[in-house]
Write a protein that holds these residues in place. Structure first.
Motif, PDB file in Angstrom:
ATOM      1  N   ARG A  16     101.019  70.930  85.622  1.00  0.00           N
ATOM      2  CA  ARG A  16     101.095  69.292  85.891  1.00  0.00           C
ATOM      3  C   ARG A  16     101.736  69.017  87.174  1.00  0.00           C
ATOM      4  NH1 ARG A  16     102.391  66.208  81.273  1.00  0.00           N
ATOM      5  NH2 ARG A  16     102.183  67.417  79.265  1.00  0.00           N
ATOM      6  N   GLU A  17     102.607  69.820  87.808  1.00  0.00           N
ATOM      7  CA  GLU A  17     103.016  69.563  89.074  1.00  0.00           C
ATOM      8  C   GLU A  17     102.059  69.981  90.514  1.00  0.00           C
ATOM      9  OE1 GLU A  17     106.866  71.351  89.419  1.00  0.00           O
ATOM     10  OE2 GLU A  17     107.306  70.480  87.753  1.00  0.00           O
ATOM     11  N   SER A  41     100.911  67.367  72.017  1.00  0.00           N
ATOM     12  CA  SER A  41     100.936  67.879  73.102  1.00  0.00           C
ATOM     13  C   SER A  41      99.809  67.726  73.668  1.00  0.00           C
ATOM     14  CB  SER A  41     101.648  69.135  73.264  1.00  0.00           C
ATOM     15  OG  SER A  41     101.721  69.799  74.482  1.00  0.00           O
ATOM     16  N   GLN A  43      97.320  65.521  73.373  1.00  0.00           N
ATOM     17  CA  GLN A  43      96.929  64.355  73.364  1.00  0.00           C
ATOM     18  C   GLN A  43      97.738  63.545  74.325  1.00  0.00           C
ATOM     19  OE1 GLN A  43      97.368  63.247  69.221  1.00  0.00           O
ATOM     20  NE2 GLN A  43      95.145  62.843  68.918  1.00  0.00           N
ATOM     21  N   ARG A  44      99.160  63.893  74.444  1.00  0.00           N
ATOM     22  CA  ARG A  44     100.010  63.413  75.594  1.00  0.00           C
ATOM     23  C   ARG A  44      99.556  63.765  76.883  1.00  0.00           C
ATOM     24  NH1 ARG A  44     103.825  65.164  71.542  1.00  0.00           N
ATOM     25  NH2 ARG A  44     104.521  67.214  72.999  1.00  0.00           N
ATOM     26  N   ALA A  45      99.399  65.039  76.986  1.00  0.00           N
ATOM     27  CA  ALA A  45      98.858  65.435  78.333  1.00  0.00           C
ATOM     28  C   ALA A  45      97.406  64.639  78.678  1.00  0.00           C
ATOM     29  CB  ALA A  45      98.653  67.077  78.412  1.00  0.00           C
ATOM     30  N   HIS A  47      96.508  61.782  77.695  1.00  0.00           N
ATOM     31  CA  HIS A  47      96.749  60.348  78.091  1.00  0.00           C
ATOM     32  C   HIS A  47      97.398  60.208  79.479  1.00  0.00           C
ATOM     33  CE1 HIS A  47      98.091  56.232  77.322  1.00  0.00           C
ATOM     34  NE2 HIS A  47      99.189  56.651  77.891  1.00  0.00           N
ATOM     35  N   GLU A  48      98.275  61.122  79.836  1.00  0.00           N
ATOM     36  CA  GLU A  48      99.077  61.295  81.018  1.00  0.00           C
ATOM     37  C   GLU A  48      98.121  61.546  82.126  1.00  0.00           C
ATOM     38  OE1 GLU A  48     102.536  63.485  83.285  1.00  0.00           O
ATOM     39  OE2 GLU A  48     102.481  64.076  81.091  1.00  0.00           O
ATOM     40  N   PHE A  49      97.256  62.477  82.050  1.00  0.00           N
ATOM     41  CA  PHE A  49      96.402  62.746  83.136  1.00  0.00           C
ATOM     42  C   PHE A  49      94.936  62.459  82.956  1.00  0.00           C
ATOM     43  CE2 PHE A  49      99.930  65.924  83.354  1.00  0.00           C
ATOM     44  CZ  PHE A  49     100.293  65.580  84.552  1.00  0.00           C
ATOM     45  N   HIS A  50      94.862  61.167  81.948  1.00  0.00           N
ATOM     46  CA  HIS A  50      93.468  60.607  81.923  1.00  0.00           C
ATOM     47  C   HIS A  50      92.100  61.882  81.672  1.00  0.00           C
ATOM     48  CE1 HIS A  50      95.569  56.961  82.942  1.00  0.00           C
ATOM     49  NE2 HIS A  50      95.961  57.656  84.102  1.00  0.00           N
TER      50      HIS A  50
END
Length: 118
Positions: A16-17, A41, A43-45, A47-50
Motif C-alpha cells: 500500500r505504501e 479485505s 474488496q476494500r483494497a 475500492h481504496e486503490f481503484h
C-alpha cells in the motif's frame, strides 16, 4: 506501448505504501486484480486503490490470462507456492521482502524462473 497488467496477492502495508504508488508512476503498468486473504479485505483494497477486479483465491489470480505480472506481498511462507505457480503459468513474478523461507524453497523458485524464461 504494451500495457503490463499486474495482479497483487497480499495487498498489505508495504504494498500500500510503496509498491502500489510506485507501480502507478510507471507508464504502461496497470494494476488489474487483487487477492487478499478474505474477499472483504480484497474488496476494500480494490475500492481504496481503484483496482477493477477481485479474486477470491490466489490460484484464480495466477490463472488469469489477462495478468502479466504477479506481485506477491504475502507472508514469506506463501512466496514459493505462488511464485512457482505464477512462473509455470507464464507470468513474471515480484516477491515483496524475503524471497523464501529457506534455501530449498529459493532454489525451487529459481529453477522455476529459469525454466519459464521469466
Amino acid at each position: 506501448m504494451q500495457t503490463l497488467r499486474v495482479g497483487i496477492v497480499g495487498l498489505g502495508g508495504i504494498c500500500r505504501e510503496r509498491h502500489v504508488p510506485g507501480l502507478r508512476r510507471i507508464p504502461g503498468v496497470e494494476i488489474a486484480a487483487v487477492c487478499n486473504s478474505t474477499r472483504a479485505s480484497s474488496q476494500r483494497a480494490a475500492h481504496e486503490f481503484h483496482i477493477p477486479s477481485v479474486c477470491d483465491r490466489w490460484e484464480d489470480l495466477v490463472a488469469r490470462e489477462d495478468i502479466d505480472v504477479v506481485l506477491i506481498g504475502t507472508w514469506p511462507y506463501m512466496h514459493r507456492p505462488i511464485s512457482v505457480a505464477a512462473l509455470n503459468a507464464g507470468k513474471h513474478v515480484f516477491c515483496q521482502a524475503r524471497m523464501a523461507m529457506n534455501y530449498a524453497e529459493a532454489r525451487e523458485m529459481y529453477e522455476a524462473a529459469r525454466a519459464s524464461g521469466r
